[in-house]
Design a protein around this motif. Sequence first.
Motif, PDB file in Angstrom:
ATOM      1  N   ALA A 183      -0.671   0.823   5.380  1.00  0.00           N
ATOM      2  CA  ALA A 183      -1.025   1.883   6.323  1.00  0.00           C
ATOM      3  C   ALA A 183      -0.699   1.502   7.763  1.00  0.00           C
ATOM      4  CB  ALA A 183      -2.510   2.208   6.198  1.00  0.00           C
ATOM      5  N   LYS A 184      -0.436   0.215   8.008  1.00  0.00           N
ATOM      6  CA  LYS A 184      -0.151  -0.245   9.364  1.00  0.00           C
ATOM      7  C   LYS A 184       1.307   0.003   9.736  1.00  0.00           C
ATOM      8  CE  LYS A 184      -3.702  -3.831   9.621  1.00  0.00           C
ATOM      9  NZ  LYS A 184      -4.523  -3.300   8.543  1.00  0.00           N
ATOM     10  N   GLU A 185       1.533   0.364  10.974  1.00  0.00           N
ATOM     11  CA  GLU A 185       2.901   0.472  11.479  1.00  0.00           C
ATOM     12  C   GLU A 185       3.592  -0.878  11.321  1.00  0.00           C
ATOM     13  OE1 GLU A 185       4.517   3.066  12.561  1.00  0.00           O
ATOM     14  OE2 GLU A 185       2.902   4.544  12.768  1.00  0.00           O
ATOM     15  N   SER A 186       4.862  -0.850  10.997  1.00  0.00           N
ATOM     16  CA  SER A 186       5.578  -2.087  10.678  1.00  0.00           C
ATOM     17  C   SER A 186       5.557  -3.097  11.816  1.00  0.00           C
ATOM     18  CB  SER A 186       7.018  -1.767  10.281  1.00  0.00           C
ATOM     19  OG  SER A 186       7.672  -1.048  11.311  1.00  0.00           O
ATOM     20  N   GLY A 206       0.905   9.881   1.739  1.00  0.00           N
ATOM     21  CA  GLY A 206       0.252  10.272   2.984  1.00  0.00           C
ATOM     22  C   GLY A 206      -0.298   9.108   3.777  1.00  0.00           C
ATOM     23  N   ARG A 207      -0.427   7.958   3.156  1.00  0.00           N
ATOM     24  CA  ARG A 207      -0.914   6.768   3.855  1.00  0.00           C
ATOM     25  C   ARG A 207       0.208   5.984   4.519  1.00  0.00           C
ATOM     26  NH1 ARG A 207      -5.748   4.212   0.509  1.00  0.00           N
ATOM     27  NH2 ARG A 207      -6.534   6.030  -0.590  1.00  0.00           N
ATOM     28  N   MET A 208       1.442   6.298   4.136  1.00  0.00           N
ATOM     29  CA  MET A 208       2.570   5.516   4.650  1.00  0.00           C
ATOM     30  C   MET A 208       2.895   5.912   6.089  1.00  0.00           C
ATOM     31  SD  MET A 208       3.292   3.562   2.019  1.00  0.00           S
ATOM     32  CE  MET A 208       1.567   3.604   1.512  1.00  0.00           C
ATOM     33  N   PRO A 209       3.122   4.940   6.976  1.00  0.00           N
ATOM     34  CA  PRO A 209       3.390   5.238   8.389  1.00  0.00           C
ATOM     35  C   PRO A 209       4.867   5.561   8.636  1.00  0.00           C
ATOM     36  CG  PRO A 209       3.334   2.878   8.074  1.00  0.00           C
ATOM     37  CD  PRO A 209       3.036   3.498   6.728  1.00  0.00           C
ATOM     38  N   ARG A 220       8.601   3.347  -1.721  1.00  0.00           N
ATOM     39  CA  ARG A 220       9.453   2.630  -2.690  1.00  0.00           C
ATOM     40  C   ARG A 220       9.197   1.128  -2.619  1.00  0.00           C
ATOM     41  NH1 ARG A 220      13.262   6.181  -0.331  1.00  0.00           N
ATOM     42  NH2 ARG A 220      14.177   4.429   0.820  1.00  0.00           N
ATOM     43  N   LEU A 221       8.987   0.633  -1.418  1.00  0.00           N
ATOM     44  CA  LEU A 221       8.684  -0.782  -1.223  1.00  0.00           C
ATOM     45  C   LEU A 221       7.340  -1.136  -1.868  1.00  0.00           C
ATOM     46  CD1 LEU A 221       9.010  -3.585   0.113  1.00  0.00           C
ATOM     47  CD2 LEU A 221       8.195  -2.567   2.259  1.00  0.00           C
ATOM     48  N   LEU A 222       6.339  -0.295  -1.664  1.00  0.00           N
ATOM     49  CA  LEU A 222       5.024  -0.533  -2.262  1.00  0.00           C
ATOM     50  C   LEU A 222       5.124  -0.608  -3.780  1.00  0.00           C
ATOM     51  CD1 LEU A 222       1.910  -0.589  -2.483  1.00  0.00           C
ATOM     52  CD2 LEU A 222       1.943   1.906  -2.201  1.00  0.00           C
ATOM     53  N   TYR A 223       5.798   0.359  -4.379  1.00  0.00           N
ATOM     54  CA  TYR A 223       5.879   0.398  -5.835  1.00  0.00           C
ATOM     55  C   TYR A 223       6.673  -0.781  -6.392  1.00  0.00           C
ATOM     56  CZ  TYR A 223       4.015   5.182  -5.721  1.00  0.00           C
ATOM     57  OH  TYR A 223       3.219   6.288  -5.549  1.00  0.00           O
TER      58      TYR A 223
END
Length: 636
Positions: free
Chosen positions: A404-407, A447-450, A461-464
């Motif tokens: 959820a944090k900005e990169s 919806g949680r992705m920044p 895609r990175l999370l999965y």
Amino acid sequence: MNNVIVHSFFSDFDINLFKAGKHYRLYEKLGSHITSVNGVKGTYFAVWAPAAKSVSVIGDFNYWTEGKHQLNVRWDSSGIWEGFIPGVTMGALYKYKIHSNHNDIKTEKADPYARRCEHPPKTASVVWDSQYDWNDRSWMQKRHQNNAIDAPFSVYEVHLGSWKKKIEEDRSLSYTELSEELVNYVKEMQFTHVELMPVMEHPYDPSWGYQITGYFAPTSRFGYPEEFKTLVDKLHQNDIGIILDWVPSHFPEDAHGLGFFDGTCLYEHPDRKKGYHPDWKSLIFNYERNEVKSFLISNALFWLDEYHIDGLRVDAVASMLFLDYSREDGEWDANIYGGRENLAAIDFMKELNTEIYSSFPDVQTIAEESTSFPMVSKPTYLGGLGFGMKWMMGWMHDTLLYFAKESVHRKFHQNDLTFSMTYAFTENFMLPLSHDEVVYGKRSIIGRMPGDEWQQFANLRLLYSYMFTHPGTNLLFMGAEFAQRDEWNFIESLDWHLLQYQYHNGIKNTIKDLNILYRNNEALFEQQFNISGFEWITYDDHENSIIAYIRKDLKNEKPLIVVCNFTPVPRVEYRIGLPQEGVLEEVFNSDHKKYGGSGVSNTNQIQIENKKWHYREHSAKIKIPPLATVVLRYNN
């Protein structure tokens, strides 16, 4: 006039087992059973109601009149009332009218062991004899391989009522329709298992099935019991296992349910500190009572036996383990040793798992357990609870918090991501992104992705891909596999129309290919619960927000190299240390254009150099795409 013939399915041995809490096939004895007595066809009824002064079967065959069919109480102080009613056959509606010795109370109850129930909001039980010819012999013969802890276990979690709907008819799919549409979809997506949120009969749709009144009956919302068996059968015929959510932790107070069954606290604990759940406004089973343990263990075995179910995901284990769960000081009493553990519930879970794995060694039990209670998935003979797996709630929480944090801020929080590896092998963990994470204002996973739209989908895609290459097994809730934007709503169908858009379809293709990667590479599953199957390459490159690790098969002949970049900055010559010399090839890249990525990839084979890096003798330079995972394999 009482028209009930004295008849019994119980032997003295059955009764002794029942009283001792060791009868694990009560569904063969209690409840309603179509049979014949002296050549006359009818139904045998048996119900446990020890505080009753009389029990009548009332139904559509006697105009719901008390006293016309009064059961006989057994002489052996078991509290079981039983008898045979001629002429009552398949499809008859009935309940038990119980006149209690306790304050002369009368209750009208559905049959706890009914095999079928009326469609809610109706509440009667249905006399039913579910005959079915199974066609899943091939699956059942090899199930021990497909369900083993060293086999791939990728689970698609489904709520049957809202997975897909017939919009024009404003209804959910039936079991029969699901046996085609759901089975074909899961097969296409290459998941190994389906997990169904509770299918047992329940009165209240917003409970999602977790407030059960008919523990032995698949809900009538989607069809007959035989049609549910067809769904299970079709899954098995397509080499897909099925796991059921099972709720031995609590049950609702509905008038026709288990609560206050015979005018006393029969199934629930009489002490409200142990018998009432303040969060869910429901009743808690009395694990100290032998007959209740027999009821619950019999119910678990019923689904494995009668419905060929491959595993049970046990709900709310933490609430069972601790006497102070969701309670303030003064609202709970310590156990005999002064501790907060519910000793009776712990003994019950050990007994449950011991019996399940003894009778069905080729299934799995999975604990939804959110605390650090030790040895949940360790064998009972070693002092554990005996579950096959445990949900890794810590991984889920920390990982979603990190993503959820900005990169730009992630370099300060790398420990949130890597911390899971400090305890990853203390249990047999399943990594869950379940229905609980996409409700009650938590937002959908996408919806949680920044970031902007591209970054959101790249992050997903990175999370999965990080999830599928992390040690452990996987579970993904329906809709997350194509990045549903809205939170899950049990009333509405999933937003299947989103698949017309490139990014959403790209997520679907990502999940499909991750399942294929997982299933086809022993390094990802042979040692998924063993520390020997994992090795860090780098976990401390927080400046670049990169981690890299090795996943190893049992013989360490086909290791995979996994590299994750949690920033939108591509690294075109990133050097990683490697365990041996040779040549690497890229076998998965979440930045592939077919997924909606930018297409940065290692198109050529990567030659490993004899150059020390990351404390290793060998290394190579690779391309790491933005917000992406790359998986490399030796090709020697």
